[in-house]
Design a protein around this motif. Structure first.
Motif, PDB file in Angstrom:
ATOM      1  N   LYS A 138      -2.725  -1.318   4.402  1.00  0.00           N
ATOM      2  CA  LYS A 138      -1.545  -0.449   4.539  1.00  0.00           C
ATOM      3  C   LYS A 138      -1.851   0.958   4.044  1.00  0.00           C
ATOM      4  N   ALA A 139      -2.652   1.039   2.978  1.00  0.00           N
ATOM      5  CA  ALA A 139      -2.957   2.355   2.403  1.00  0.00           C
ATOM      6  C   ALA A 139      -3.787   3.206   3.359  1.00  0.00           C
ATOM      7  N   LYS A 140      -4.541   2.529   4.244  1.00  0.00           N
ATOM      8  CA  LYS A 140      -5.387   3.252   5.200  1.00  0.00           C
ATOM      9  C   LYS A 140      -4.575   3.846   6.327  1.00  0.00           C
ATOM     10  N   ARG A 141      -3.461   3.180   6.636  1.00  0.00           N
ATOM     11  CA  ARG A 141      -2.668   3.582   7.802  1.00  0.00           C
ATOM     12  C   ARG A 141      -1.931   4.884   7.555  1.00  0.00           C
ATOM     13  N   ARG A 142      -1.662   5.594   8.631  1.00  0.00           N
ATOM     14  CA  ARG A 142      -0.833   6.788   8.543  1.00  0.00           C
ATOM     15  C   ARG A 142       0.383   6.577   9.416  1.00  0.00           C
ATOM     16  N   THR A 143       1.558   6.690   8.879  1.00  0.00           N
ATOM     17  CA  THR A 143       2.773   6.497   9.665  1.00  0.00           C
ATOM     18  C   THR A 143       3.251   7.835  10.211  1.00  0.00           C
ATOM     19  N   LYS A 144       4.110   7.749  11.216  1.00  0.00           N
ATOM     20  CA  LYS A 144       4.730   8.965  11.731  1.00  0.00           C
ATOM     21  C   LYS A 144       6.092   9.162  11.048  1.00  0.00           C
ATOM     22  N   ASN A 145       6.377   8.306  10.088  1.00  0.00           N
ATOM     23  CA  ASN A 145       7.679   8.390   9.392  1.00  0.00           C
ATOM     24  C   ASN A 145       7.907   9.792   8.866  1.00  0.00           C
ATOM     25  N   GLU A 146       9.127  10.237   9.016  1.00  0.00           N
ATOM     26  CA  GLU A 146       9.473  11.556   8.498  1.00  0.00           C
ATOM     27  C   GLU A 146       9.462  11.485   6.969  1.00  0.00           C
ATOM     28  N   VAL A 147       8.914  12.507   6.355  1.00  0.00           N
ATOM     29  CA  VAL A 147       8.887  12.528   4.887  1.00  0.00           C
ATOM     30  C   VAL A 147      10.232  13.046   4.398  1.00  0.00           C
ATOM     31  N   LYS A 148      10.873  12.251   3.575  1.00  0.00           N
ATOM     32  CA  LYS A 148      12.190  12.675   3.074  1.00  0.00           C
ATOM     33  C   LYS A 148      12.017  13.432   1.763  1.00  0.00           C
ATOM     34  N   VAL A 149      12.905  14.371   1.561  1.00  0.00           N
ATOM     35  CA  VAL A 149      12.917  15.082   0.288  1.00  0.00           C
ATOM     36  C   VAL A 149      14.175  14.660  -0.437  1.00  0.00           C
ATOM     37  N   ARG A 150      14.012  14.139  -1.666  1.00  0.00           N
ATOM     38  CA  ARG A 150      15.229  13.776  -2.407  1.00  0.00           C
ATOM     39  C   ARG A 150      15.135  14.267  -3.837  1.00  0.00           C
ATOM     40  N   LYS A 151      16.259  14.200  -4.511  1.00  0.00           N
ATOM     41  CA  LYS A 151      16.289  14.730  -5.873  1.00  0.00           C
ATOM     42  C   LYS A 151      16.128  13.614  -6.895  1.00  0.00           C
ATOM     43  N   TYR A 152      15.423  13.915  -7.941  1.00  0.00           N
ATOM     44  CA  TYR A 152      15.251  12.952  -9.028  1.00  0.00           C
ATOM     45  C   TYR A 152      16.582  12.692  -9.704  1.00  0.00           C
ATOM     46  N   LYS A 153      16.862  11.434  -9.945  1.00  0.00           N
ATOM     47  CA  LYS A 153      18.088  11.090 -10.653  1.00  0.00           C
ATOM     48  C   LYS A 153      17.824   9.837 -11.468  1.00  0.00           C
ATOM     49  N   MET A 154      18.189   9.874 -12.746  1.00  0.00           N
ATOM     50  CA  MET A 154      17.944   8.694 -13.556  1.00  0.00           C
ATOM     51  C   MET A 154      19.240   7.946 -13.820  1.00  0.00           C
ATOM     52  N   ALA A 155      19.165   6.624 -13.733  1.00  0.00           N
ATOM     53  CA  ALA A 155      20.364   5.818 -14.002  1.00  0.00           C
ATOM     54  C   ALA A 155      20.847   6.093 -15.429  1.00  0.00           C
ATOM     55  N   LYS A 156      22.134   6.384 -15.557  1.00  0.00           N
ATOM     56  CA  LYS A 156      22.688   6.754 -16.868  1.00  0.00           C
ATOM     57  C   LYS A 156      22.529   5.637 -17.902  1.00  0.00           C
ATOM     58  N   ASP A 157      22.621   4.386 -17.444  1.00  0.00           N
ATOM     59  CA  ASP A 157      22.577   3.292 -18.429  1.00  0.00           C
ATOM     60  C   ASP A 157      21.190   3.085 -19.017  1.00  0.00           C
TER      61      ASP A 157
END
Ligand code: SAH
Ligand code: SF4
Ligand code: F3S
Length: 470
Positions: A8-27
């Motif tokens: 799997k690590a060798k493969r390259r997907t065409k999946n769009e790279v998402k950008v998201r924000k870091y958020k930590m669970a409050k608990d």
């Protein structure tokens, strides 16, 4: 449990790279209350910077940084897979952790980084070192709070490694090691697949950060008083290619220079994507430092082809000369591998020829180390280790000779140095780097830390220089 898979690590997907924000669970904010952590970092600047993120995430969970491993409640090894000796060092350290855990049963231990992305490594850990509490990879650093929480509650090893690249996470907290210079990721992963190299498997496909996010980070670093930023990527020159947008590394460098931050650096450059525009921009802006790390790897066209480097000795030399011509006062360093499978004495002499032509300011030199899963690991290699060692020795003699010669040109000159630390060799001196990335020990008082000062060079050696404030 999510274990890594080489295929799997060798493969390259065409999946769009998402950008998201870091958020930590409050608990999980208090998970580390009253506990301390220690991170041991191996490998390149990418790992050093990841550790800065991991530290900040742990502090978000109320852990405090420990002075040493011996007194820490949580020990993480952020590992490097690039060569066999890096790998062995980590397994040596895991052995030590086992003893520590026997003496301190409440100790939490774990590994992360590039070795955690390797299938064979995680297999071995599960078989022989399952006393470890957490294993997580390079794509899910932001999930550390949940991973730690699970390990602590289930009281057994928690392995969470994605073989497919993750998203780009913005706004990750960071606890920087320096108050004066900062690492800034501009891209993750690598798609070059040089045949000897494990990085494309451990860091996933090339993903560039958005232009505006990079500029925003550099701007706020400048406002916080940072003097120097280093733009990081395995192959920074390819910046933006995966975004399918108009701008490239030349544009990015220009925009970063225009923020007015005092020093801009970037690593690592690959010959393949080094454009004329980049050279022009580097030459034009005085705050882009005249220093380029341009890995050669080999001077033999036959070996370069086997390495999958996509350039020739001739085209490398042409680029080298162009940079020297167009960037005033530039210093250039390199990486070289000796003993690649099938390297003959003649191939090796080609490498020495290029070193003689380039007279590098410095070079990192390595003996080829086969990495599981890479094409070169399967190539026939009949050169005895003793021959490889002897080649490395000859290469180093030449590299050191030119490094000293390059430094000798500085004797008596006045150069700008960012004073960043107390010198390791003499606590009455400060240490820092010139614009051209030369290490200088300077007679100066501690109040000068964090300043860019003009220094007169009074003595030079192969790896460093001495100087006094001019
Ligand atoms: N992205 C950078 C290199 C990152 S790895 C580039 O493309 O130049 C740093 C250096 O480690 C490489 O330049 C190479 O010289 C060396 N290296 C990588 N894999 C190696 C291996 N399998 N054996 C020996 N040296 C290796
Ligand atoms: Fe490895 Fe080549 Fe990518 Fe550099 S460019 S990280 S050497 S595969
Ligand atoms: Fe090592 Fe990973 Fe860097 S293998 S050199 S830590 S990208």
């Amino acid at each position: 449990m999510l274990v890594p898979h080489l295929d799997k690590a060798k493969r390259r997907t065409k999946n769009e790279v998402k950008v998201r924000k870091y958020k930590m669970a409050k608990d999980l904010k208090n998970l580390g209350l009253g506990k301390s952590y220690f991170i041991k970092t191996y490998g390149c600047q990418m790992n050093v910077h990841d550790s800065e993120n991991i530290k900040a995430i742990l502090e978000d969970m109320s852990f405090k940084e420990a002075e040493s491993m011996e007194v820490a409640d949580l020990i993480l090894l952020n590992t490097c897979a690039i060569r066999e000796n890096a790998h062995n060092k980590v397994f040596g350290m895991i052995g030590r952790l086992k003893h520590m855990k026997e003496e301190r049963p409440n100790l939490i231990t774990g590994i992360c980084g590039c070795m955690a992305q390797e299938e064979i490594v995680v297999d071995e850990i599960l078989k022989k070192y399952s006393f470890l509490d957490v294993v997580f990879g390079t794509h899910n650093i932001d999930e550390l709070p949940e991973i730690l929480n699970k390990a602590i509650h289930n009281k057994k090893i928690e392995v969470d490694v994605y073989s497919c690249e993750g998203d780009i996470i913005e706004d990750m907290p960071v606890k920087r090691d320096s108050k004066y210079k900062a690492w800034v990721n501009i891209m993750y992963g690598c798609d070059k697949f040089c045949t000897y190299c494990i990085v494309p498997y451990t860091r996933g496909k090339q993903r560039s950060r958005r232009f505006e996010d990079i500029i925003k980070e550099v701007q706020s670093l400048k406002e916080e008083g940072y003097k120097e930023v280093t733009l990081l990527g395995q192959n920074v020159n390819a910046y933006g290619k995966d975004l399918g947008l108009e701008y490239d590394m030349g544009d990015l460098l220009e925009a970063v220079a225009k923020t007015g931050v005092e020093r801009v650096r970037f690593v690592t450059s690959h010959h393949w994507d080094f454009t004329d525009k980049m050279i022009e921009v580097i030459g034009k802006y005085p705050n882009i430092m005249p220093y380029i790390h341009l890995p050669l790897q080999s001077g033999s066209n036959r070996i370069l082809k086997l390495m999958g480097r996509r350039y020739t000795k001739e085209s490398y030399l042409e680029l080298f000369d162009k940079i020297k011509r167009l960037v005033p006062n530039v210093s250039i360093t390199t990486d070289i591998i000796v003993g690649f499978p099938g390297e003959s004495e003649e191939d090796f002499l080609d490498t020495l020829e290029v070193v003689k032509a380039c007279k590098y300011d410095s070079a990192f030199t390595f003996i080829f180390s086969p990495r599981e899963g890479t094409p070169a690991a399967k190539m026939k290699d009949d050169t005895p280790l003793s021959v490889k060692e002897e080649r490395l020795h000859r290469l180093n003699e030449l590299v050191n000779k030119y490094a000293l010669e390059a430094n000798q040109k500085y004797l008596g000159k006045v150069v700008p140095v960012l004073l960043e630390n107390v010198s390791e060799k003499n606590s009455d001196m400060l240490a820092g780097y010139t614009d051209t990335m030369k290490l200088v020990n300077v007679k100066a008082s501690k109040e000068k830390l964090g300043e860019i000062v003009l220094v007169k060079i009074t003595d030079v050696k192969t790896w460093s220089m001495d100087g006094e404030i001019a």
